[in-house]
Design a protein around this motif. Structure first.
Motif, PDB file in Angstrom:
ATOM      1  N   THR A 177       0.845  -1.204   0.000  1.00 12.69           N
ATOM      2  CA  THR A 177       0.000   0.000   0.000  1.00 12.69           C
ATOM      3  C   THR A 177       0.880   1.254   0.000  1.00 12.69           C
ATOM      4  O   THR A 177       0.528   2.250  -0.634  1.00 12.69           O
ATOM      5  CB  THR A 177      -0.974   0.003   1.200  1.00 12.69           C
ATOM      6  OG1 THR A 177      -0.287  -0.454   2.358  1.00 12.69           O
ATOM      7  CG2 THR A 177      -2.158  -0.875   0.940  1.00 12.69           C
ATOM      8  N   GLY A 178       2.037   1.203   0.674  1.00 12.58           N
ATOM      9  CA  GLY A 178       2.946   2.357   0.646  1.00 12.58           C
ATOM     10  C   GLY A 178       3.383   2.638  -0.793  1.00 12.58           C
ATOM     11  O   GLY A 178       3.363   3.791  -1.242  1.00 12.58           O
ATOM     12  N   PHE A 184       0.505   4.172  -2.746  1.00 17.49           N
ATOM     13  CA  PHE A 184       0.338   5.601  -2.428  1.00 17.49           C
ATOM     14  C   PHE A 184       1.452   6.429  -3.074  1.00 17.49           C
ATOM     15  O   PHE A 184       1.188   7.483  -3.656  1.00 17.49           O
ATOM     16  CB  PHE A 184       0.347   5.835  -0.910  1.00 17.49           C
ATOM     17  CG  PHE A 184      -0.918   5.420  -0.208  1.00 17.49           C
ATOM     18  CD1 PHE A 184      -2.160   5.838  -0.684  1.00 17.49           C
ATOM     19  CD2 PHE A 184      -0.880   4.637   0.937  1.00 17.49           C
ATOM     20  CE1 PHE A 184      -3.335   5.467  -0.037  1.00 17.49           C
ATOM     21  CE2 PHE A 184      -2.048   4.258   1.593  1.00 17.49           C
ATOM     22  CZ  PHE A 184      -3.269   4.680   1.102  1.00 17.49           C
ATOM     23  N   ARG A 185       2.703   5.941  -2.974  1.00 18.20           N
ATOM     24  CA  ARG A 185       3.811   6.730  -3.547  1.00 18.20           C
ATOM     25  C   ARG A 185       3.657   6.875  -5.061  1.00 18.20           C
ATOM     26  O   ARG A 185       4.001   7.892  -5.635  1.00 18.20           O
ATOM     27  CB  ARG A 185       5.165   6.106  -3.169  1.00 18.20           C
ATOM     28  CG  ARG A 185       5.585   6.451  -1.726  1.00 18.20           C
ATOM     29  CD  ARG A 185       6.955   5.922  -1.376  1.00 18.20           C
ATOM     30  NE  ARG A 185       6.964   4.475  -1.261  1.00 18.20           N
ATOM     31  CZ  ARG A 185       6.630   3.801  -0.157  1.00 18.20           C
ATOM     32  NH1 ARG A 185       6.269   4.457   0.941  1.00 18.20           N
ATOM     33  NH2 ARG A 185       6.642   2.482  -0.144  1.00 18.20           N
ATOM     34  N   LEU A 212       1.466  11.077   4.255  1.00 20.78           N
ATOM     35  CA  LEU A 212       2.680  10.250   4.181  1.00 20.78           C
ATOM     36  C   LEU A 212       3.884  11.023   4.711  1.00 20.78           C
ATOM     37  O   LEU A 212       4.720  10.473   5.414  1.00 20.78           O
ATOM     38  CB  LEU A 212       2.953   9.762   2.747  1.00 20.78           C
ATOM     39  CG  LEU A 212       2.335   8.390   2.445  1.00 20.78           C
ATOM     40  CD1 LEU A 212       0.874   8.493   2.068  1.00 20.78           C
ATOM     41  CD2 LEU A 212       3.115   7.642   1.383  1.00 20.78           C
ATOM     42  N   ALA A 234       1.779   9.655   9.282  1.00 25.01           N
ATOM     43  CA  ALA A 234       0.495   9.244   9.871  1.00 25.01           C
ATOM     44  C   ALA A 234      -0.186   8.242   8.952  1.00 25.01           C
ATOM     45  O   ALA A 234       0.277   8.007   7.834  1.00 25.01           O
ATOM     46  CB  ALA A 234      -0.382  10.475  10.054  1.00 25.01           C
ATOM     47  N   VAL A 294      -3.111   7.000   6.451  1.00 29.70           N
ATOM     48  CA  VAL A 294      -4.139   7.480   5.532  1.00 29.70           C
ATOM     49  C   VAL A 294      -5.484   6.939   6.060  1.00 29.70           C
ATOM     50  O   VAL A 294      -5.530   5.809   6.576  1.00 29.70           O
ATOM     51  CB  VAL A 294      -3.850   6.938   4.109  1.00 29.70           C
ATOM     52  CG1 VAL A 294      -4.981   7.246   3.150  1.00 29.70           C
ATOM     53  CG2 VAL A 294      -2.517   7.491   3.592  1.00 29.70           C
ATOM     54  N   THR A 348      -7.840   3.944   2.025  1.00 30.66           N
ATOM     55  CA  THR A 348      -6.916   2.807   1.920  1.00 30.66           C
ATOM     56  C   THR A 348      -7.659   1.529   1.541  1.00 30.66           C
ATOM     57  O   THR A 348      -7.243   0.793   0.640  1.00 30.66           O
ATOM     58  CB  THR A 348      -6.194   2.609   3.270  1.00 30.66           C
ATOM     59  OG1 THR A 348      -5.635   3.857   3.674  1.00 30.66           O
ATOM     60  CG2 THR A 348      -5.099   1.570   3.162  1.00 30.66           C
ATOM     61  N   GLY A 377       2.188  -3.918   4.292  1.00 33.78           N
ATOM     62  CA  GLY A 377       1.741  -2.591   4.754  1.00 33.78           C
ATOM     63  C   GLY A 377       0.235  -2.476   4.898  1.00 33.78           C
ATOM     64  O   GLY A 377      -0.281  -1.414   5.244  1.00 33.78           O
ATOM     65  N   PHE A 378      -0.462  -3.554   4.644  1.00 33.31           N
ATOM     66  CA  PHE A 378      -1.924  -3.595   4.819  1.00 33.31           C
ATOM     67  C   PHE A 378      -2.289  -4.998   5.283  1.00 33.31           C
ATOM     68  O   PHE A 378      -1.785  -5.955   4.691  1.00 33.31           O
ATOM     69  CB  PHE A 378      -2.643  -3.286   3.503  1.00 33.31           C
ATOM     70  CG  PHE A 378      -4.155  -3.269   3.641  1.00 33.31           C
ATOM     71  CD1 PHE A 378      -4.814  -2.099   3.946  1.00 33.31           C
ATOM     72  CD2 PHE A 378      -4.897  -4.446   3.496  1.00 33.31           C
ATOM     73  CE1 PHE A 378      -6.203  -2.086   4.089  1.00 33.31           C
ATOM     74  CE2 PHE A 378      -6.275  -4.427   3.654  1.00 33.31           C
ATOM     75  CZ  PHE A 378      -6.922  -3.244   3.941  1.00 33.31           C
ATOM     76  N   ARG A 399      -3.103  -2.279   8.488  1.00 36.30           N
ATOM     77  CA  ARG A 399      -2.248  -1.520   9.392  1.00 36.30           C
ATOM     78  C   ARG A 399      -2.948  -1.299  10.731  1.00 36.30           C
ATOM     79  O   ARG A 399      -2.382  -0.703  11.638  1.00 36.30           O
ATOM     80  CB  ARG A 399      -2.000  -0.195   8.713  1.00 36.30           C
ATOM     81  CG  ARG A 399      -0.736   0.559   8.945  1.00 36.30           C
ATOM     82  CD  ARG A 399       0.484   0.029   8.338  1.00 36.30           C
ATOM     83  NE  ARG A 399       1.491   1.042   8.164  1.00 36.30           N
ATOM     84  CZ  ARG A 399       2.254   1.125   7.068  1.00 36.30           C
ATOM     85  NH1 ARG A 399       2.123   0.279   6.091  1.00 36.30           N
ATOM     86  NH2 ARG A 399       3.192   2.041   7.010  1.00 36.30           N
ATOM     87  N   GLN A 435      -8.929  -2.219   9.476  1.00 34.23           N
ATOM     88  CA  GLN A 435      -8.567  -2.644   8.115  1.00 34.23           C
ATOM     89  C   GLN A 435      -8.541  -4.171   8.021  1.00 34.23           C
ATOM     90  O   GLN A 435      -8.939  -4.750   6.999  1.00 34.23           O
ATOM     91  CB  GLN A 435      -7.192  -2.089   7.711  1.00 34.23           C
ATOM     92  CG  GLN A 435      -7.175  -0.574   7.547  1.00 34.23           C
ATOM     93  CD  GLN A 435      -5.808  -0.027   7.138  1.00 34.23           C
ATOM     94  OE1 GLN A 435      -4.857  -0.775   6.923  1.00 34.23           O
ATOM     95  NE2 GLN A 435      -5.703   1.296   7.046  1.00 34.23           N
ATOM     96  N   ARG A 495      14.184   8.053   1.936  1.00 34.03           N
ATOM     97  CA  ARG A 495      12.867   8.387   1.404  1.00 34.03           C
ATOM     98  C   ARG A 495      12.418   9.715   2.039  1.00 34.03           C
ATOM     99  O   ARG A 495      12.941  10.096   3.087  1.00 34.03           O
ATOM    100  CB  ARG A 495      11.911   7.260   1.828  1.00 34.03           C
ATOM    101  CG  ARG A 495      11.068   6.729   0.694  1.00 34.03           C
ATOM    102  CD  ARG A 495      10.470   5.397   1.074  1.00 34.03           C
ATOM    103  NE  ARG A 495       9.494   5.507   2.159  1.00 34.03           N
ATOM    104  CZ  ARG A 495       8.863   4.462   2.677  1.00 34.03           C
ATOM    105  NH1 ARG A 495       9.098   3.238   2.229  1.00 34.03           N
ATOM    106  NH2 ARG A 495       7.993   4.624   3.654  1.00 34.03           N
TER     107      ARG A 495
HETATM  108  P1  AMP Z   1       5.136   1.989   3.982  1.00 34.00           P
HETATM  109  O1  AMP Z   1       5.736   2.062   2.628  1.00 34.00           O
HETATM  110  O2  AMP Z   1       4.396   0.711   4.242  1.00 34.00           O
HETATM  111  O3  AMP Z   1       6.121   2.327   5.064  1.00 34.00           O
HETATM  112  O4  AMP Z   1       4.001   3.126   4.035  1.00 34.00           O
HETATM  113  C1  AMP Z   1       4.333   4.494   3.881  1.00 34.00           C
HETATM  114  C2  AMP Z   1       3.174   5.374   4.336  1.00 34.00           C
HETATM  115  O5  AMP Z   1       2.016   5.097   3.538  1.00 34.00           O
HETATM  116  C3  AMP Z   1       2.718   5.160   5.769  1.00 34.00           C
HETATM  117  O6  AMP Z   1       3.513   5.884   6.706  1.00 34.00           O
HETATM  118  C4  AMP Z   1       1.287   5.690   5.693  1.00 34.00           C
HETATM  119  O7  AMP Z   1       1.276   7.109   5.645  1.00 34.00           O
HETATM  120  C5  AMP Z   1       0.836   5.196   4.336  1.00 34.00           C
HETATM  121  N1  AMP Z   1       0.227   3.842   4.415  1.00 34.00           N
HETATM  122  C6  AMP Z   1       0.725   2.690   3.862  1.00 34.00           C
HETATM  123  N2  AMP Z   1      -0.092   1.653   4.095  1.00 34.00           N
HETATM  124  C7  AMP Z   1      -1.133   2.147   4.824  1.00 34.00           C
HETATM  125  C8  AMP Z   1      -2.305   1.578   5.391  1.00 34.00           C
HETATM  126  N3  AMP Z   1      -2.564   0.259   5.283  1.00 34.00           N
HETATM  127  N4  AMP Z   1      -3.148   2.398   6.060  1.00 34.00           N
HETATM  128  C9  AMP Z   1      -2.923   3.720   6.171  1.00 34.00           C
HETATM  129  N5  AMP Z   1      -1.825   4.318   5.681  1.00 34.00           N
HETATM  130  C10 AMP Z   1      -0.931   3.556   5.014  1.00 34.00           C
END
Ligand code: AMP
Length: 186
Positions: free
Chosen positions: A31-32, A35-36, A53, A57, A59, A64, A85-86, A88, A92, A129
């Protein structure tokens, strides 16, 4: 196989997910990363979540969960996936459980990657990052402890804990060995 990876920021989940995804032949869904990618493509969703991000915090669940629902509907995820990452948080996790149950599926296992927090701060600062500044990292660790770690209780009967300190290959071997013994039990 349908797997969820859990572990604090910097535990090496993303790296391990890539290796395991290749070895197990299931897509790596982060999921990260999703989002990126929205952020770099400046989509509407990307613009909405960028500052979240940057702060480290979470999302909102509504955004999500819908993004994950769409991704899991892609045909490459029909026969399995590796979620990184999901979920979290437990809300969810409940939604994921409902999505899978609706398709007659269930998770096979939840892999927990265990590492010491201070070791990972060094690792993350080296990664560079935009959300890898020390205070943001500490905030993400705090979010992990309060929001995400309770998943280990939620999934108690599915959790396999892996020592995530060591060489990349060594850690993947540990994870694969654990998954093979899980298959053997079934
Ligand atoms: P990650 O790459 O998994 O470290 O995720 C980077 C950022 O994406 C996190 O710090 C959150 O802001 C957001 N994020 C990723 N996965 C989730 C999720 N399942 N729920 C909410 N925010 C998420």
């Amino acid at each position: 196989m349908r797997l969820v990876l859990v572990g604090p920021p910097g535990a090496g989940k993303g790296t391990q997910a890539e290796v395991l995804s290749r070895k197990l032949g299931v897509p790596h869904i982060s999921t990260g990363d999703l989002f990126r990618s929205h952020i770099s493509n400046q989509t509407e969703l990307g613009l909405e979540v960028q500052s979240i991000l940057d702060e480290g915090a979470l999302v909102p669940d509504s955004i999500t969960n819908e993004m994950v629902r769409k991704r899991l509907a892609d045909s490459d995820a029909d026969h399995g996936f590796l979620l990184d990452g999901f979920p979290r948080n437990t809300a969810q996790a409940k939604v994921l459980g409902e999505m899978l149950a609706a398709a007659g599926h269930d998770l096979d296992a939840v892999l927990e990657f265990r590492v010491d927090e201070d070791v990972v701060v060094e690792r993350l600062l080296a990664r560079g990052r935009t959300d890898d500044k020390e205070e943001v990292i500490r905030h993400r660790q705090q979010v992990y402890r309060t929001e995400t770690a309770p998943l280990l209780d939620h999934y108690a009967d599915k959790v396999i804990s892996i020592d995530a300190v060591g060489e990349i290959d060594e850690i993947s071997e540990r994870a694969l060995a654990a998954l093979h013994s899980l298959r053997a039990e079934k």
